[in-house]
Write an enzyme that holds these catalytic residues in place. Structure first.
Site, PDB file in Angstrom:
ATOM      1  N   THR A   1       0.816  -1.218   0.000  1.00 56.71           N
ATOM      2  CA  THR A   1       0.000   0.000   0.000  1.00 56.71           C
ATOM      3  C   THR A   1       0.850   1.269   0.000  1.00 56.71           C
ATOM      4  OG1 THR A   1      -1.500   1.294   1.402  1.00 56.71           O
ATOM      5  CG2 THR A   1      -0.139  -0.312   2.521  1.00 56.71           C
ATOM      6  N   ASP A   2       0.260   2.359  -0.473  1.00 54.69           N
ATOM      7  CA  ASP A   2       0.943   3.664  -0.409  1.00 54.69           C
ATOM      8  C   ASP A   2       1.193   4.098   1.032  1.00 54.69           C
ATOM      9  OD1 ASP A   2      -1.733   4.201   0.246  1.00 54.69           O
ATOM     10  OD2 ASP A   2      -1.956   5.857  -1.169  1.00 54.69           O
ATOM     11  N   GLU A   3       0.398   3.537   1.964  1.00 58.85           N
ATOM     12  CA  GLU A   3       0.478   4.016   3.348  1.00 58.85           C
ATOM     13  C   GLU A   3       1.816   3.701   4.009  1.00 58.85           C
ATOM     14  OE1 GLU A   3      -2.940   3.564   5.779  1.00 58.85           O
ATOM     15  OE2 GLU A   3      -4.317   3.783   4.111  1.00 58.85           O
TER      16      GLU A   3
ATOM     17  N   TYR B   1      -1.684  -0.462  11.127  1.00 58.48           N
ATOM     18  CA  TYR B   1      -1.904  -1.119   9.829  1.00 58.48           C
ATOM     19  C   TYR B   1      -0.709  -0.888   8.907  1.00 58.48           C
ATOM     20  CZ  TYR B   1      -3.345  -1.424   4.935  1.00 58.48           C
ATOM     21  OH  TYR B   1      -3.375  -1.702   3.580  1.00 58.48           O
TER      22      TYR B   1
ATOM     23  N   LYS C   1       2.209  -3.450   7.285  1.00 53.63           N
ATOM     24  CA  LYS C   1       2.422  -3.632   5.839  1.00 53.63           C
ATOM     25  C   LYS C   1       3.880  -3.312   5.480  1.00 53.63           C
ATOM     26  CE  LYS C   1      -0.362  -4.449   3.094  1.00 53.63           C
ATOM     27  NZ  LYS C   1      -0.867  -5.751   2.567  1.00 53.63           N
TER      28      LYS C   1
HETATM   29  P1  NAD Z   1     -10.138  -6.736   2.473  1.00 53.26           P
HETATM   30  O1  NAD Z   1     -10.073  -6.467   3.924  1.00 53.26           O
HETATM   31  O2  NAD Z   1     -11.372  -6.401   1.722  1.00 53.26           O
HETATM   32  O3  NAD Z   1      -9.850  -8.300   2.205  1.00 53.26           O
HETATM   33  C1  NAD Z   1      -8.855  -8.990   2.889  1.00 53.26           C
HETATM   34  C2  NAD Z   1      -9.055 -10.479   2.633  1.00 53.26           C
HETATM   35  O4  NAD Z   1      -8.018 -11.191   3.315  1.00 53.26           O
HETATM   36  C3  NAD Z   1     -10.393 -11.023   3.154  1.00 53.26           C
HETATM   37  O5  NAD Z   1     -10.973 -11.866   2.190  1.00 53.26           O
HETATM   38  C4  NAD Z   1     -10.006 -11.814   4.398  1.00 53.26           C
HETATM   39  O6  NAD Z   1     -10.875 -12.869   4.680  1.00 53.26           O
HETATM   40  C5  NAD Z   1      -8.621 -12.279   4.027  1.00 53.26           C
HETATM   41  N1  NAD Z   1      -7.795 -12.579   5.202  1.00 53.26           N
HETATM   42  C6  NAD Z   1      -7.616 -11.794   6.295  1.00 53.26           C
HETATM   43  N2  NAD Z   1      -6.806 -12.425   7.182  1.00 53.26           N
HETATM   44  C7  NAD Z   1      -6.460 -13.610   6.624  1.00 53.26           C
HETATM   45  C8  NAD Z   1      -5.645 -14.682   7.046  1.00 53.26           C
HETATM   46  N3  NAD Z   1      -5.031 -14.676   8.237  1.00 53.26           N
HETATM   47  N4  NAD Z   1      -5.491 -15.731   6.206  1.00 53.26           N
HETATM   48  C9  NAD Z   1      -6.108 -15.764   5.004  1.00 53.26           C
HETATM   49  N5  NAD Z   1      -6.915 -14.782   4.576  1.00 53.26           N
HETATM   50  C10 NAD Z   1      -7.091 -13.711   5.367  1.00 53.26           C
HETATM   51  O7  NAD Z   1      -8.868  -6.009   1.850  1.00 53.26           O
HETATM   52  P2  NAD Z   1      -8.679  -5.349   0.412  1.00 53.26           P
HETATM   53  O8  NAD Z   1      -9.112  -3.952   0.478  1.00 53.26           O
HETATM   54  O9  NAD Z   1      -9.217  -6.251  -0.626  1.00 53.26           O
HETATM   55  O10 NAD Z   1      -7.088  -5.353   0.328  1.00 53.26           O
HETATM   56  C11 NAD Z   1      -6.389  -6.418  -0.252  1.00 53.26           C
HETATM   57  C12 NAD Z   1      -4.897  -6.112  -0.166  1.00 53.26           C
HETATM   58  O11 NAD Z   1      -4.616  -4.896  -0.835  1.00 53.26           O
HETATM   59  C13 NAD Z   1      -4.389  -5.933   1.256  1.00 53.26           C
HETATM   60  O12 NAD Z   1      -3.115  -6.510   1.348  1.00 53.26           O
HETATM   61  C14 NAD Z   1      -4.322  -4.423   1.430  1.00 53.26           C
HETATM   62  O13 NAD Z   1      -3.332  -4.076   2.367  1.00 53.26           O
HETATM   63  C15 NAD Z   1      -3.950  -3.998   0.032  1.00 53.26           C
HETATM   64  N6  NAD Z   1      -4.367  -2.643  -0.380  1.00 53.26           N
HETATM   65  C16 NAD Z   1      -5.662  -2.246  -0.264  1.00 53.26           C
HETATM   66  C17 NAD Z   1      -6.046  -0.982  -0.719  1.00 53.26           C
HETATM   67  C18 NAD Z   1      -7.468  -0.495  -0.639  1.00 53.26           C
HETATM   68  O14 NAD Z   1      -7.734   0.671  -0.941  1.00 53.26           O
HETATM   69  N7  NAD Z   1      -8.419  -1.330  -0.257  1.00 53.26           N
HETATM   70  C19 NAD Z   1      -5.083  -0.139  -1.278  1.00 53.26           C
HETATM   71  C20 NAD Z   1      -3.760  -0.572  -1.367  1.00 53.26           C
HETATM   72  C21 NAD Z   1      -3.416  -1.836  -0.927  1.00 53.26           C
HETATM   73  O1  TDX Z   2     -15.936   7.218   8.474  1.00 52.80           O
HETATM   74  C1  TDX Z   2     -14.926   7.644   7.887  1.00 52.80           C
HETATM   75  N1  TDX Z   2     -14.740   8.991   7.776  1.00 52.80           N
HETATM   76  C2  TDX Z   2     -13.661   9.549   7.181  1.00 52.80           C
HETATM   77  O2  TDX Z   2     -13.530  10.774   7.114  1.00 52.80           O
HETATM   78  C3  TDX Z   2     -13.920   6.772   7.309  1.00 52.80           C
HETATM   79  C4  TDX Z   2     -14.066   5.272   7.388  1.00 52.80           C
HETATM   80  C5  TDX Z   2     -12.838   7.345   6.701  1.00 52.80           C
HETATM   81  N2  TDX Z   2     -12.691   8.700   6.663  1.00 52.80           N
HETATM   82  C6  TDX Z   2     -11.477   9.249   6.015  1.00 52.80           C
HETATM   83  C7  TDX Z   2     -10.168   8.702   6.511  1.00 52.80           C
HETATM   84  C8  TDX Z   2      -9.293   8.760   5.290  1.00 52.80           C
HETATM   85  O3  TDX Z   2      -8.710  10.049   5.177  1.00 52.80           O
HETATM   86  O4  TDX Z   2     -11.544   8.882   4.635  1.00 52.80           O
HETATM   87  C9  TDX Z   2     -10.251   8.556   4.128  1.00 52.80           C
HETATM   88  C10 TDX Z   2     -10.269   7.130   3.598  1.00 52.80           C
HETATM   89  O5  TDX Z   2     -10.426   6.272   4.717  1.00 52.80           O
HETATM   90  P1  TDX Z   2     -10.486   4.677   4.552  1.00 52.80           P
HETATM   91  O6  TDX Z   2     -11.532   4.327   3.547  1.00 52.80           O
HETATM   92  O7  TDX Z   2     -10.561   4.088   5.908  1.00 52.80           O
HETATM   93  O8  TDX Z   2      -9.091   4.377   3.835  1.00 52.80           O
HETATM   94  P2  TDX Z   2      -7.564   4.691   4.261  1.00 52.80           P
HETATM   95  O9  TDX Z   2      -7.416   4.824   5.715  1.00 52.80           O
HETATM   96  O10 TDX Z   2      -7.090   5.851   3.419  1.00 52.80           O
HETATM   97  O11 TDX Z   2      -6.858   3.331   3.776  1.00 52.80           O
HETATM   98  C11 TDX Z   2      -7.245   2.702   2.536  1.00 52.80           C
HETATM   99  O12 TDX Z   2      -6.313   2.955   1.523  1.00 52.80           O
HETATM  100  C12 TDX Z   2      -5.045   2.348   1.628  1.00 52.80           C
HETATM  101  C13 TDX Z   2      -7.414   1.193   2.716  1.00 52.80           C
HETATM  102  O13 TDX Z   2      -8.329   0.941   3.756  1.00 52.80           O
HETATM  103  C14 TDX Z   2      -6.085   0.528   2.994  1.00 52.80           C
HETATM  104  O14 TDX Z   2      -6.246  -0.873   3.060  1.00 52.80           O
HETATM  105  C15 TDX Z   2      -5.152   0.863   1.877  1.00 52.80           C
HETATM  106  O15 TDX Z   2      -3.882   0.338   2.138  1.00 52.80           O
END
Ligand code: NAD
Ligand code: TDX
Length: 356
Positions: free
Chosen positions: A127-129, A152, A156
């Site tokens: 992730t970018d984070e 988190y 990562k």
């Molecule tokens: P998500 O939370 O929707 O899904 C995570 C999945 O992992 C779920 O299906 C869960 O059941 C599974 N999981 C959790 N713990 C596990 C374990 N111990 N063993 C096996 N499976 C397990 O997450 P997402 O948003 O789909 O993110 C997927 C990946 O992408 C993550 O690695 C996250 O860090 C990364 N990522 C997400 C975003 C975003 O905006 N959502 C952005 C950048 C990177």
């Molecule tokens: O209720 C809310 N109110 C609010 O203002 C929530 C849930 C979020 N926010 C803000 C926090 C962040 O600035 O919105 C922005 C986005 O929040 P999230 O959807 O929780 O995402 P973020 O914390 O940016 O992280 C996401 O992007 C990077 C994903 O959850 C991560 O898994 C990924 O790595």
């Protein structure tokens, strides 16, 4: 080209979109999803995949080395896409332990499984984070020192460093992808965009943290999935690839867009107590992925939001199924006091100073 894919966390948001896309576009592909089906993983998100005859779902934990090994033996993949993770920043603030377990120890187990199988490639989805927070200018570039701020993102970053160490020490064939904020179908309504869509549809308050001016770089999930596929097949071992939508927006603008498109009043917005340690701004430099992999985001925000809004309106059954007791417990813990207290944006403004 890879034909046999093994996707950890494939029942989550990005995983479901990735697996569906791969099975639909590449008729020679076979996909095994390995997923613990936590609160964030849902079999219904993969509905229809079994019908292809090229799909298997194995319920398993990435921290369980024996189960992982057995699943890999059965699946015999060319490539692992490792995206299993605990993914929600707010949950990591309430309770970091599962984040260390799955994101750090789980990645270690996946790397060990790859180490035991010479010739197997792994793409570790990060992730970018991990880069921390930006001030008003600049973008994250690969090679920058990592400066994660939440439990988190720290977990990562640890997984990323472990992956690089395995490439360096054991010659593992591993790449790392780092992407900005995704949105689209199948995202849990704990994340900003689906939470705001569902709250607006239900005429419930939309909780905006702090002053609403934190900036995220939004990418439609299909574009991220295309990037992961490119990196998994063409990325150079030991290299990190940034992906982003080149679409920076303050949270308040995102929320206002949702309200406007749903024809709901702005009065639904509630400024609430900020997220502790809230990163101010993310923005990705994607030049490396563009030059080396041919990556370009293709869905603009307007189109992506239209598709996302339509999907949630058409899939309220999916929403009801995933909003189970585990979800509701988190929502109560995270929002009950915030919404009772409320907060003026000015009184609660996060420091806008640069943190790097
Ligand atoms: P998500 O939370 O929707 O899904 C995570 C999945 O992992 C779920 O299906 C869960 O059941 C599974 N999981 C959790 N713990 C596990 C374990 N111990 N063993 C096996 N499976 C397990 O997450 P997402 O948003 O789909 O993110 C997927 C990946 O992408 C993550 O690695 C996250 O860090 C990364 N990522 C997400 C975003 C975003 O905006 N959502 C952005 C950048 C990177
Ligand atoms: O209720 C809310 N109110 C609010 O203002 C929530 C849930 C979020 N926010 C803000 C926090 C962040 O600035 O919105 C922005 C986005 O929040 P999230 O959807 O929780 O995402 P973020 O914390 O940016 O992280 C996401 O992007 C990077 C994903 O959850 C991560 O898994 C990924 O790595």
């Amino acid at each position: 080209m890879a034909t046999r894919w093994f996707v950890t966390g494939g029942a989550g948001f990005i995983g479901a979109n990735f697996v569906r896309g791969l099975l639909a576009r590449r008729r020679d592909s076979h996909v095994t999803v390995y997923d613990a089906l936590t609160y964030a993983g849902h079999e219904i998100s993969l509905d229809g995949c079994t019908r292809t005859g090229r799909f298997a779902l194995v319920r398993g934990d990435v921290c369980d080395a024996d189960a992982l090994d057995a699943a890999l033996r059965d699946a015999s993949p060319d490539v692992i896409v490792h995206m299993a993770a605990e993914s929600h920043v707010d949950r990591s603030i309430h309770g970091p332990a599962p984040f260390l377990r799955t994101n750090v120890d789980g990645t270690f187990r996946v790397l060990e499984a790859v180490r035991a199988r010479p010739g197997l490639r792994v793409a570790v989805v990060s992730t970018d984070e991990v880069y921390g927070s930006l001030g008003p200018t600049g973008r994250f570039v690969e090679g920058m020192p990592l400066a994660p701020s939440s439990p988190y993102s720290a977990s990562k970053a640890a997984a990323d460093l472990l992956t690089l160490a395995y490439v360096h020490t054991y010659g593992l064939d591993a790449v790392i992808t780092r992407c900005s904020n995704n949105y689209g179908p199948y995202q849990m309504p704990e994340k900003l965009i689906p939470l705001m869509i569902l709250s607006a549809l239900r005429d419930q308050p939309l909780p905006v943290y702090g002053d609403g001016m934190n900036v995220r770089d939004w990418i439609f999930v299909d574009d991220h999935c295309a990037g992961i596929e490119l990196a998994a097949e063409r990325g150079r071992a030991g290299r990190e690839y940034n992906f982003g939508g080149e679409c920076e927006k303050p949270n308040l603008e995102v929320v206002e867009t949702i309200l406007r498109k749903l024809d709901k009043p702005r009065s639904l917005i509630r400024f609430v107590t900020d997220r502790p340690g809230h990163d101010r701004r993310y923005a990705m430099d994607i030049a490396r992925a563009t030059e080396e992999l041919g990556f370009r985001p293709s869905v603009d925000f307007e189109t992506g939001m239209e598709r996302t809004l339509r999907w949630y309106q058409d899939n309220l059954d999916w929403c009801a199924a995933v909003e189970d007791e585990r979800h509701r417990t988190h929502m109560r813990a995270n929002y009950e006091r915030r919404l009772e207290a409320g907060a003026e944006p000015s009184a609660d403004r996060a420091a806008p100073e640069e943190t790097r």
